[in-house]
Scaffold this motif. Structure first.
Motif, mmCIF file in Angstrom:
data_model
loop_
_atom_site.group_PDB
_atom_site.id
_atom_site.type_symbol
_atom_site.label_atom_id
_atom_site.label_comp_id
_atom_site.label_asym_id
_atom_site.label_seq_id
_atom_site.Cartn_x
_atom_site.Cartn_y
_atom_site.Cartn_z
ATOM 1 N N ASN A 1 0.829 -1.215 0.000
ATOM 2 C CA ASN A 1 0.000 0.000 0.000
ATOM 3 C C ASN A 1 0.859 1.259 0.000
ATOM 4 N N ARG A 2 1.837 1.293 0.906
ATOM 5 C CA ARG A 2 2.689 2.490 1.027
ATOM 6 C C ARG A 2 3.558 2.684 -0.215
ATOM 7 N N ALA A 3 4.140 1.590 -0.713
ATOM 8 C CA ALA A 3 5.033 1.701 -1.867
ATOM 9 C C ALA A 3 4.293 2.221 -3.091
ATOM 10 N N ILE A 4 3.086 1.755 -3.303
ATOM 11 C CA ILE A 4 2.309 2.184 -4.470
ATOM 12 C C ILE A 4 1.850 3.620 -4.303
ATOM 13 N N GLU A 5 1.432 3.986 -3.105
ATOM 14 C CA GLU A 5 0.989 5.360 -2.864
ATOM 15 C C GLU A 5 2.135 6.355 -3.049
ATOM 16 N N LEU A 6 3.347 5.980 -2.657
ATOM 17 C CA LEU A 6 4.490 6.881 -2.728
ATOM 18 C C LEU A 6 5.207 6.850 -4.076
ATOM 19 N N ALA A 7 4.827 5.912 -4.965
ATOM 20 C CA ALA A 7 5.469 5.838 -6.278
ATOM 21 C C ALA A 7 5.134 7.085 -7.100
ATOM 22 N N GLU A 8 5.970 7.362 -8.087
ATOM 23 C CA GLU A 8 5.768 8.530 -8.939
ATOM 24 C C GLU A 8 4.841 8.146 -10.091
ATOM 25 N N TRP A 9 3.622 8.662 -10.038
ATOM 26 C CA TRP A 9 2.617 8.370 -11.066
ATOM 27 C C TRP A 9 2.451 9.614 -11.944
ATOM 28 N N THR A 10 3.383 9.797 -12.857
ATOM 29 C CA THR A 10 3.363 10.987 -13.712
ATOM 30 C C THR A 10 2.146 10.995 -14.634
ATOM 31 N N GLU A 11 1.623 9.807 -14.921
ATOM 32 C CA GLU A 11 0.498 9.735 -15.861
ATOM 33 C C GLU A 11 -0.813 10.203 -15.230
ATOM 34 N N THR A 12 -0.993 9.904 -13.939
ATOM 35 C CA THR A 12 -2.285 10.179 -13.293
ATOM 36 C C THR A 12 -2.180 11.097 -12.076
ATOM 37 N N GLY A 13 -0.962 11.448 -11.673
ATOM 38 C CA GLY A 13 -0.791 12.305 -10.503
ATOM 39 C C GLY A 13 -0.624 11.500 -9.230
ATOM 40 N N ASN A 14 -1.473 10.545 -9.013
ATOM 41 C CA ASN A 14 -1.349 9.660 -7.851
ATOM 42 C C ASN A 14 -2.156 8.391 -8.115
ATOM 43 N N LEU A 15 -1.873 7.364 -7.335
ATOM 44 C CA LEU A 15 -2.579 6.089 -7.494
ATOM 45 C C LEU A 15 -2.490 5.309 -6.191
ATOM 46 N N THR A 16 -3.570 4.650 -5.824
ATOM 47 C CA THR A 16 -3.577 3.779 -4.646
ATOM 48 C C THR A 16 -4.270 2.466 -4.996
ATOM 49 N N VAL A 17 -4.090 1.489 -4.130
ATOM 50 C CA VAL A 17 -4.742 0.194 -4.324
ATOM 51 C C VAL A 17 -5.391 -0.248 -3.017
ATOM 52 N N SER A 18 -6.374 -1.117 -3.154
ATOM 53 C CA SER A 18 -6.974 -1.785 -2.003
ATOM 54 C C SER A 18 -6.596 -3.257 -2.055
ATOM 55 N N VAL A 19 -6.406 -3.847 -0.860
ATOM 56 C CA VAL A 19 -5.908 -5.219 -0.793
ATOM 57 C C VAL A 19 -6.814 -6.071 0.099
ATOM 58 N N GLY A 20 -7.111 -7.271 -0.374
ATOM 59 C CA GLY A 20 -7.800 -8.273 0.433
ATOM 60 C C GLY A 20 -6.852 -9.425 0.702
ATOM 61 N N ILE A 21 -6.850 -9.939 1.929
ATOM 62 C CA ILE A 21 -5.897 -10.965 2.343
ATOM 63 C C ILE A 21 -6.637 -12.152 2.949
ATOM 64 N N ASP A 22 -6.137 -13.344 2.678
ATOM 65 C CA ASP A 22 -6.583 -14.509 3.442
ATOM 66 C C ASP A 22 -5.419 -15.486 3.577
ATOM 67 N N THR A 23 -5.400 -16.216 4.676
ATOM 68 C CA THR A 23 -4.369 -17.218 4.947
ATOM 69 C C THR A 23 -5.026 -18.592 4.964
ATOM 70 N N PHE A 24 -4.469 -19.525 4.223
ATOM 71 C CA PHE A 24 -5.078 -20.850 4.027
ATOM 72 C C PHE A 24 -5.128 -21.629 5.332
ATOM 73 N N THR A 25 -6.252 -22.309 5.558
ATOM 74 C CA THR A 25 -6.421 -23.179 6.720
ATOM 75 C C THR A 25 -6.825 -24.571 6.245
ATOM 76 N N GLU A 26 -6.845 -25.516 7.161
ATOM 77 C CA GLU A 26 -7.164 -26.896 6.783
ATOM 78 C C GLU A 26 -8.596 -27.039 6.278
ATOM 79 N N ASP A 27 -9.474 -26.082 6.600
ATOM 80 C CA ASP A 27 -10.857 -26.140 6.143
ATOM 81 C C ASP A 27 -11.052 -25.487 4.785
ATOM 82 N N ASP A 28 -9.995 -24.855 4.263
ATOM 83 C CA ASP A 28 -10.120 -24.096 3.021
ATOM 84 C C ASP A 28 -9.990 -24.988 1.792
ATOM 85 N N THR A 29 -10.447 -24.429 0.671
ATOM 86 C CA THR A 29 -10.273 -25.040 -0.640
ATOM 87 C C THR A 29 -9.709 -23.965 -1.571
#
Length: 325
Positions: free
Chosen positions: A268-296
């Motif tokens: 998140n921080r690296a993308i927000e602080l990157a130089e986006w000359t084309e658009t002025g600025n850019l950010t991303v949203s992230v979803g996370i999950d960690t696999f468990t024995e019940d997962d597929t």
């Protein structure tokens, strides 16, 4: 169907715009062990594994709808016995009696393996003749050179086909097909060794606005630049792939909940602080999950996607783990 097409030395299958099979020739039926009644009226995706269904949705359907044809698609169909059979497929869309149909010609990739064996046999025969007849040396050397050349060309063709089938054309990073294969591998490792791994789904905030404001060409530049940032930020064992559209995925081997959250926040921080000359600025949203024995395979993607939705709802430019929902 014409008799010659029914018995042609290549597979032929035709399906309507909704994916339901209309015609299939005897050659394909014999190769796959089916009868006409097994396939006609069935959906084309009934012959595909999950990974190959993703290829159809992310590559085949968009191209057949946009261009009217697909050339040299590397695809696997599942036979009557459950065997995965590799093919090169060419497809073309046209209208017949006001009905839109898609015709596909299929050539077995197994022929390439047979060709390699034939080359090896020929090479052995050439070497035996070389020992027996010195007077044929010059001619045999020429045959050897030609065989070596064909072997190199064959290896290059095979290598290129695999790379093309696993690479996103725009960004140059692995595509959804490759991601799906690596996700399956991680699950197998987890089941055998109980090594944790996590998944990130990354979505560009307000990407539609980027395309609407600056045009799709700038949008493509942004996608390529983001792909490069992700590659440079992750660890050597992490697997970055383009999931589709403005979404990217990262598989994090040997990564638990806390470490996955830290990695996502760092992105998140690296993308927000990157130089986006084309658009002025850019950010991303992230979803996370960690696999468990019940997962597929499906559940970890679904939970990471739900976490991504929460990141969007809570103001974007943030990372959310499913465990915190």
């Amino acid at each position: 169907m014409d008799v010659r097409l029914r018995e042609a030395p290549c597979g032929f299958i035709s399906f309507d715009h909704n994916g339901y099979i209309i015609e299939v020739n005897n050659t394909f039926l014999e190769w796959m062990g089916f009868k006409q009644e097994n396939l006609v009226g069935k959906h084309i995706e009934s012959l595909l594994t999950m990974a190959n269904k993703l290829i159809f949705h992310s590559y085949f359907y968009p191209n057949i709808n946009l261009h009217g044809h697909v050339e040299e698609l590397f695809i696997n169909f599942t036979s009557q016995t459950g065997e995965s059979v590799p093919y090169l497929m060419n497809a073309r869309r046209f209208e017949q009696d006001d009905i839109e149909v898609i015709d596909c010609i299929l050539v077995q990739m197994k022929k390439r393996i047979d060709y390699e064996l034939e080359l090896r046999t020929t090479k052995k025969q050439m070497e035996e003749a070389y020992l027996e007849k010195n007077r044929a040396l010059a001619k045999l050397e020429q045959i050897y050179i030609e065989i070596e050349k064909k072997q190199i060309e064959l290896m290059e063709i095979n290598s290129g086909l695999v790379q093309i089938s696993n690479t996103d054309k725009l960004t140059g990073i692995p595509n959804r097909r490759f991601f799906q294969e690596k996700l399956e591998e991680q699950i197998v490792i987890y089941r055998k060794e109980e090594k944790p791994f996590s998944l990130l789904i990354i979505d560009i905030d307000h990407f539609k606005k980027v395309n609407d404001t600056y045009g799709h060409q700038i949008g493509d530049i942004v996608l390529v630049k983001l792909a490069n940032i992700l590659k440079n930020q992750v660890r050597s064992d992490d697997i970055v792939a383009r999931f589709g559209g403005e979404e990217f995925t990262i598989i994090l081997p040997n990564t638990d909940v806390d470490e996955a959250i830290l990695i996502a926040q760092k992105l998140n921080r690296a993308i927000e602080l990157a130089e986006w000359t084309e658009t002025g600025n850019l950010t991303v949203s992230v979803g996370i999950d960690t696999f468990t024995e019940d997962d597929t395979e499906a559940s970890i993607v679904k939970k990471a996607d739900q976490a991504l939705y929460v990141s969007k709802e809570n103001g974007r430019n943030r990372a959310t783990h499913f465990i915190d929902l």
